[in-house]
Scaffold this active site. Sequence first.
Site, PDB file in Angstrom:
ATOM      1  N   ARG A   1      40.664  53.299  62.811  1.00  0.00           N
ATOM      2  CA  ARG A   1      40.179  53.787  64.111  1.00  0.00           C
ATOM      3  C   ARG A   1      41.068  54.924  64.641  1.00  0.00           C
ATOM      4  NH1 ARG A   1      37.072  51.261  62.175  1.00  0.00           N
ATOM      5  NH2 ARG A   1      35.861  49.460  62.870  1.00  0.00           N
TER       6      ARG A   1
ATOM      7  N   SER B   1      32.916  47.498  70.475  1.00  0.00           N
ATOM      8  CA  SER B   1      34.166  46.737  70.387  1.00  0.00           C
ATOM      9  C   SER B   1      35.191  47.345  71.340  1.00  0.00           C
ATOM     10  CB  SER B   1      34.727  46.789  68.972  1.00  0.00           C
ATOM     11  OG  SER B   1      33.777  46.274  68.073  1.00  0.00           O
TER      12      SER B   1
ATOM     13  N   GLU C   1      40.098  50.138  72.261  1.00  0.00           N
ATOM     14  CA  GLU C   1      39.559  51.104  71.314  1.00  0.00           C
ATOM     15  C   GLU C   1      39.030  52.356  72.026  1.00  0.00           C
ATOM     16  OE1 GLU C   1      36.230  50.595  68.194  1.00  0.00           O
ATOM     17  OE2 GLU C   1      37.815  49.228  67.569  1.00  0.00           O
TER      18      GLU C   1
END
Length: 344
Positions: free
Chosen positions: A170, A244, A340
């Site tokens: 990520r 998420s 995130e």
Amino acid sequence: MGENSAMHIEHGVSLQSFNTFGLPAVAQTLVRIRGEADVRRLVDHPRLGRAPKFVLGGGSNVVLTRDVDAVVLKVEVPGLRVVDTRADAVIVEAGAGESWHGLVAWTIGQGLGGLENLALIPGTVGAAPVQNIGAYGLELADRFESLDYVDLVSGRLLTIDRATCRFGYRDSVFKQALADKCVITRVRLRLPRPWRPVLDYIDLQRRMADSGIGDPGPQQIFDWVVEVRRAKLPDPAVIGNAGSFFKNPIVTPEQCRDIIGRDPHLVHYPMDDGNFKLAAGWLIDACGWKGKTVGGAGVYEKQALVLVNRGGARGAEVMTLARAIQESVYGRFGIRLEPEPVVL
């Protein structure tokens, strides 16, 4: 005036419909980017050229806690095409403003496999490399060929390869050294030939077993991934969310053993480097957060990793809830969860 009309400058624009969480915020100045020339015009603009910039794609990975003073660049570069067919791969190119899922569906429609595991991930093509999106055993980095970006200082157009993007979990150079310093305009992806399915993921193996289809093609895997995602994750069009909310934490084998000693049911995955990835959703659920609400923000009933807008949520409420979750997970497991999305 000609320059301005060509550049699509708007003032006092509500960003509520431009972020999937549906959070209220206003952009004092918004510029629509439909191609490289728009970015160059912006860089050369006497007033806006030197102002701070915020690049907005599909708004599926952002939490807006306030109005945005920076110039918001709404990336809307269109286009989907096959640019090269080689013996070992087909190279496809997409404009940064295209929907990521739209690109995946288009490749499958062209009879090209390779992106099916990444179906239904919200957001735009241009945001995909920033986040190095991943799901069901595949990351964008695994299929990346190159991309074009325009430097927001010099106005130069550059093309960079996979190594230069410095992809991580990520993560990429666009979240680090190049954050808000460039605008990605086009992305090229490498679809390997011959196509090989990626079916390591337990949810996909279950679908295979249940269906009795032992040799699924790209379209079949695409359909399964869409089904699995729809069952787990809320549709942003129905209930505001940013997918998420926390990264799955990476821990050492010692840390992993320590937590399993106290919580034998810990959901964990071995990684190539010997460390372990823990399921952040499991940690949050274990702390009793599933279904809880703070103001207009809540934790999704079916998946504790997803924070949702229960109606009328403000960014500050989302972050109050996120911090409370972080504190309780740290208190119980000694692990700091990292959000995130980009928090603005």
